[in-house]
Design a protein around this motif. Sequence first.
Motif, PDB file in Angstrom:
ATOM      1  N   ASN A  34       0.850  -9.932  -3.878  1.00  5.08           N
ATOM      2  CA  ASN A  34       1.831 -10.404  -4.870  1.00  5.08           C
ATOM      3  C   ASN A  34       3.068 -10.867  -4.110  1.00  5.08           C
ATOM      4  O   ASN A  34       3.071 -10.889  -2.864  1.00  5.08           O
ATOM      5  CB  ASN A  34       2.146  -9.295  -5.902  1.00  5.08           C
ATOM      6  N   ALA A  35       4.119 -11.235  -4.854  1.00  8.01           N
ATOM      7  CA  ALA A  35       5.284 -11.863  -4.213  1.00  8.01           C
ATOM      8  C   ALA A  35       6.010 -10.921  -3.260  1.00  8.01           C
ATOM      9  O   ALA A  35       6.595 -11.367  -2.266  1.00  8.01           O
ATOM     10  CB  ALA A  35       6.243 -12.371  -5.293  1.00  8.01           C
ATOM     11  N   GLY A  36       5.958  -9.615  -3.528  1.00 10.91           N
ATOM     12  CA  GLY A  36       6.629  -8.667  -2.641  1.00 10.91           C
ATOM     13  C   GLY A  36       5.810  -8.405  -1.386  1.00 10.91           C
ATOM     14  O   GLY A  36       6.334  -8.357  -0.259  1.00 10.91           O
ATOM     15  N   ILE A  37       4.510  -8.282  -1.581  1.00  9.25           N
ATOM     16  CA  ILE A  37       3.607  -8.040  -0.449  1.00  9.25           C
ATOM     17  C   ILE A  37       3.679  -9.214   0.530  1.00  9.25           C
ATOM     18  O   ILE A  37       3.564  -9.035   1.749  1.00  9.25           O
ATOM     19  CB  ILE A  37       2.164  -7.816  -0.979  1.00  9.25           C
ATOM     20  N   ALA A  38       3.929 -10.403  -0.016  1.00  8.39           N
ATOM     21  CA  ALA A  38       3.960 -11.621   0.809  1.00  8.39           C
ATOM     22  C   ALA A  38       5.029 -11.560   1.906  1.00  8.39           C
ATOM     23  O   ALA A  38       4.965 -12.306   2.882  1.00  8.39           O
ATOM     24  CB  ALA A  38       4.174 -12.842  -0.076  1.00  8.39           C
ATOM     25  N   GLU A  39       6.010 -10.664   1.756  1.00 11.07           N
ATOM     26  CA  GLU A  39       7.028 -10.534   2.813  1.00 11.07           C
ATOM     27  C   GLU A  39       6.486  -9.814   4.047  1.00 11.07           C
ATOM     28  O   GLU A  39       7.049  -9.918   5.134  1.00 11.07           O
ATOM     29  CB  GLU A  39       8.227  -9.742   2.289  1.00 11.07           C
ATOM     30  N   LEU A  40       5.412  -9.041   3.853  1.00 13.29           N
ATOM     31  CA  LEU A  40       4.887  -8.227   4.955  1.00 13.29           C
ATOM     32  C   LEU A  40       3.499  -8.644   5.390  1.00 13.29           C
ATOM     33  O   LEU A  40       3.027  -8.235   6.456  1.00 13.29           O
ATOM     34  CB  LEU A  40       4.817  -6.752   4.512  1.00 13.29           C
ATOM     35  N   LYS A 344       5.385 -12.945 -19.889  1.00 10.27           N
ATOM     36  CA  LYS A 344       5.655 -12.943 -18.451  1.00 10.27           C
ATOM     37  C   LYS A 344       6.187 -14.291 -18.004  1.00 10.27           C
ATOM     38  O   LYS A 344       6.349 -15.191 -18.824  1.00 10.27           O
ATOM     39  CB  LYS A 344       4.423 -12.523 -17.660  1.00 10.27           C
ATOM     40  N   GLY A 345       6.520 -14.383 -16.717  1.00 11.44           N
ATOM     41  CA  GLY A 345       7.061 -15.637 -16.196  1.00 11.44           C
ATOM     42  C   GLY A 345       8.579 -15.654 -16.078  1.00 11.44           C
ATOM     43  O   GLY A 345       9.169 -16.695 -15.791  1.00 11.44           O
ATOM     44  N   PHE A 346       9.239 -14.497 -16.271  1.00 11.90           N
ATOM     45  CA  PHE A 346      10.704 -14.456 -16.169  1.00 11.90           C
ATOM     46  C   PHE A 346      11.143 -14.273 -14.711  1.00 11.90           C
ATOM     47  O   PHE A 346      10.589 -13.422 -14.000  1.00 11.90           O
ATOM     48  CB  PHE A 346      11.270 -13.304 -16.998  1.00 11.90           C
ATOM     49  N   PRO A 347      12.159 -15.047 -14.285  1.00 12.79           N
ATOM     50  CA  PRO A 347      12.670 -14.891 -12.905  1.00 12.79           C
ATOM     51  C   PRO A 347      13.252 -13.488 -12.676  1.00 12.79           C
ATOM     52  O   PRO A 347      13.860 -12.917 -13.572  1.00 12.79           O
ATOM     53  CB  PRO A 347      13.787 -15.931 -12.806  1.00 12.79           C
ATOM     54  N   ILE A 348      13.045 -12.960 -11.479  1.00 15.59           N
ATOM     55  CA  ILE A 348      13.562 -11.630 -11.134  1.00 15.59           C
ATOM     56  C   ILE A 348      14.796 -11.810 -10.250  1.00 15.59           C
ATOM     57  O   ILE A 348      14.736 -12.502  -9.228  1.00 15.59           O
ATOM     58  CB  ILE A 348      12.489 -10.802 -10.407  1.00 15.59           C
ATOM     59  N   ARG A 349      15.889 -11.175 -10.654  1.00 18.63           N
ATOM     60  CA  ARG A 349      17.154 -11.308  -9.923  1.00 18.63           C
ATOM     61  C   ARG A 349      17.445 -10.050  -9.110  1.00 18.63           C
ATOM     62  O   ARG A 349      17.133  -8.948  -9.580  1.00 18.63           O
ATOM     63  CB  ARG A 349      18.311 -11.516 -10.933  1.00 18.63           C
ATOM     64  N   GLY A 350      18.019 -10.222  -7.932  1.00 17.41           N
ATOM     65  CA  GLY A 350      18.542  -9.082  -7.176  1.00 17.41           C
ATOM     66  C   GLY A 350      17.610  -8.494  -6.126  1.00 17.41           C
ATOM     67  O   GLY A 350      17.951  -7.497  -5.494  1.00 17.41           O
ATOM     68  N   LEU A 351      16.446  -9.129  -5.932  1.00 16.00           N
ATOM     69  CA  LEU A 351      15.489  -8.559  -4.969  1.00 16.00           C
ATOM     70  C   LEU A 351      16.071  -8.474  -3.557  1.00 16.00           C
ATOM     71  O   LEU A 351      15.714  -7.584  -2.784  1.00 16.00           O
ATOM     72  CB  LEU A 351      14.199  -9.398  -4.957  1.00 16.00           C
ATOM     73  N   ASP A 356      15.854  -4.952   4.221  1.00 18.35           N
ATOM     74  CA  ASP A 356      16.256  -4.134   5.366  1.00 18.35           C
ATOM     75  C   ASP A 356      16.777  -2.755   4.998  1.00 18.35           C
ATOM     76  O   ASP A 356      17.508  -2.137   5.779  1.00 18.35           O
ATOM     77  CB  ASP A 356      17.324  -4.865   6.217  1.00 18.35           C
ATOM     78  N   ARG A 357      16.455  -2.262   3.821  1.00 16.34           N
ATOM     79  CA  ARG A 357      16.871  -0.895   3.472  1.00 16.34           C
ATOM     80  C   ARG A 357      15.702   0.038   3.764  1.00 16.34           C
ATOM     81  O   ARG A 357      14.553  -0.307   3.519  1.00 16.34           O
ATOM     82  CB  ARG A 357      17.212  -0.817   1.972  1.00 16.34           C
ATOM     83  N   ASP A 358      15.987   1.232   4.303  1.00 15.13           N
ATOM     84  CA  ASP A 358      14.877   2.169   4.424  1.00 15.13           C
ATOM     85  C   ASP A 358      15.111   3.443   3.616  1.00 15.13           C
ATOM     86  O   ASP A 358      14.474   4.457   3.830  1.00 15.13           O
ATOM     87  CB  ASP A 358      14.518   2.451   5.876  1.00 15.13           C
ATOM     88  N   ASP A 359      16.023   3.333   2.650  1.00  9.70           N
ATOM     89  CA  ASP A 359      16.252   4.452   1.726  1.00  9.70           C
ATOM     90  C   ASP A 359      15.891   4.086   0.290  1.00  9.70           C
ATOM     91  O   ASP A 359      15.651   4.954  -0.540  1.00  9.70           O
ATOM     92  CB  ASP A 359      17.714   4.901   1.787  1.00  9.70           C
TER      93      ASP A 359
END
Length: 424
Positions: A34-40, A344-351, A356-359
Motif C-alpha cells: 500500500n502507499a505506506g509500505i511503498a516507502e520501505l 473511499k478516495g479521500f486525500p490523507i493529510r499530515g503523513l 524519521d520518528r522512532d517513537d
Amino acid sequence: MKVLVVGSGGREHAIVRQVSRSARVDKIYCAPGNAGIAELAQCVPIPVMEFDKIASFAKQEAVDLVIVGPDDPLVGGLVDVLKDAGLRAFGPDKKAAILEGSKAFSKDLMKKYGIPTASYENFDDPDKALAYLETVKMPIVLKADGLALGKGVLICNTLEEAKEGVASIMVGKQFGSAGNRMVVEEFMTGREVSVLGFCDGRTIRTMTSAQDHKRAHDHDEGLNTGGMGTFSPSPFYTDEIHKICMEKIYLPTVEAMQKEGRPFKGVIFFGLMLTQDGPKVLEYNARFGDPEAQVVLPRMENDILDVIDACIDGTLDQIELKFKDNAAVCVILASEGYPQKYEKGFPIRGLENFKDRDDIFCFHAGTKFDEQGQVVTNGGRVLGVTALGDDLKAARANAYEAVKLVDFDNAFCRSDIGHAIDEA
Ligand code: AMP
Ligand code: GLY
C-alpha cells in the motif's frame, strides 16, 4: 538478502518495517502493499490469492524469503505453492493453517487434546442446530466455520436472536461458504488477551501480550470489526497466567498439531479469555494479528529474520525472544461507516509528521496513491496510528497526540482504546 512480504494491511506494514530494520536485508518487495509500505519496499501489483504469479515473481527476482501475512492465502495454500516452486516461505502450510481456516477443526482439536476452551457443538444441518438451541442457556455464541474477516461470530442473547443467527449464517449465507458449517459455543466472560507465538513445528516462543478492541464504537458498542485498536503488553496477562497458558494451551497446541501430522511453522495467534476457571482459547489464528502486530513488533528487539529463519529451519529452541520493557498503543483511523458501507478516495493529510520518528508510527492499512500521486483512503481501516511510551498510560497519551497529526475526510476512531489500562 531479498525478502518478499505478501499482503497489504497495517500488519504487513509493521512486518515490512521490522524486516527493513534487519542488518541482513538488501531489498524488500511487497505484493501488493500500500502507499505506506511503498516507502520501505518496492510494491508489486499482484493480488494475494494469485499464487502462481507470486511464485513466479519471487523466482524471477531470486527472492530469498517470502513472508505471508494474511489468513486467506495461508489457508488457501500459498506456502505449499511457494515451497513446491523451490522457494523459502514463512507461514504455515495448508495442512497447518486449517487451525484458523476451520473453527470446527480447531474446536475438535482442543477437545481431543484437552485444551481449555468453551464447550460447543458443530453443525452442518441448520435444523439440527435449531433443535439444539432449544436445549441451551442464553447467551450463546454462533460461529461460521470458515474465514469471515473476523466478523463471522454472533453473540445471541435470546433464543429468537440465535434462531435468526442460524438462518443468516447457514441458510442466508451472510458469510458465504464460511457458513456451510457452524459452531455453537458456550458464552464466556472475562478479559480478552491476544498472545502470538513463533513456532517451528516443535518449539514455540511466545511474544509479548496484547489486547485488541473488536467493536466499532466506544464502550465496546457497535458491530465486530477486524480490530479498532490495540495495546501491549496486557497488564492482566501476569507471569502466573503465562505459565498456565504455556503448560495447558501453547505447548499442547503445538504438540497436538504435530501429532495430527500437521506441524505448524509460522505464527500462531492465541485469542484467549481469562475466565474465572482459568485461561481458555477463544480462537486460533495462523498468522500475526492485525492490529496486534502493530503494537507487538515495534517492541521486539530480535532481528526478525533470525527468528523467521529459525522457524523454517526448526532451530527455534536456540532463539530467545526479547521485547523492550516499554508499552505501545495503536489507534485505528477508519472510514465512517466501517465495518459496513463507507466511501473511499479521500486525500490523507499530515503523513509527513511521522517521517524519521522512532517513537510514533503511522501504519497504513487501506491506502493507495491516486493518479496525481497523492495518498488517499482505500479501505475501511485506513491507518494504525501507533506510539511507544515508557508505560501503557504514556503510550496511550502519545498515541492520541499522534492521532491529531494526521487527518482525512470521513475519518473516525475510537476515543477509548486502552480503557482497560485504568482498571488494572
Ligand atoms: P473470534 O473471531 O472467535 O475471536 O470471536 C470474535 C470475538 O467474539 C472475540 O474476540 C470475543 O470478543 C467474542 N467471542 C467469541 N467467542 C466467544 C465466547 N465463547 N464467549 C464470549 N465471547 C466470545
Ligand atoms: N485482531 C484480530 C485478528 O487479527 O484476527
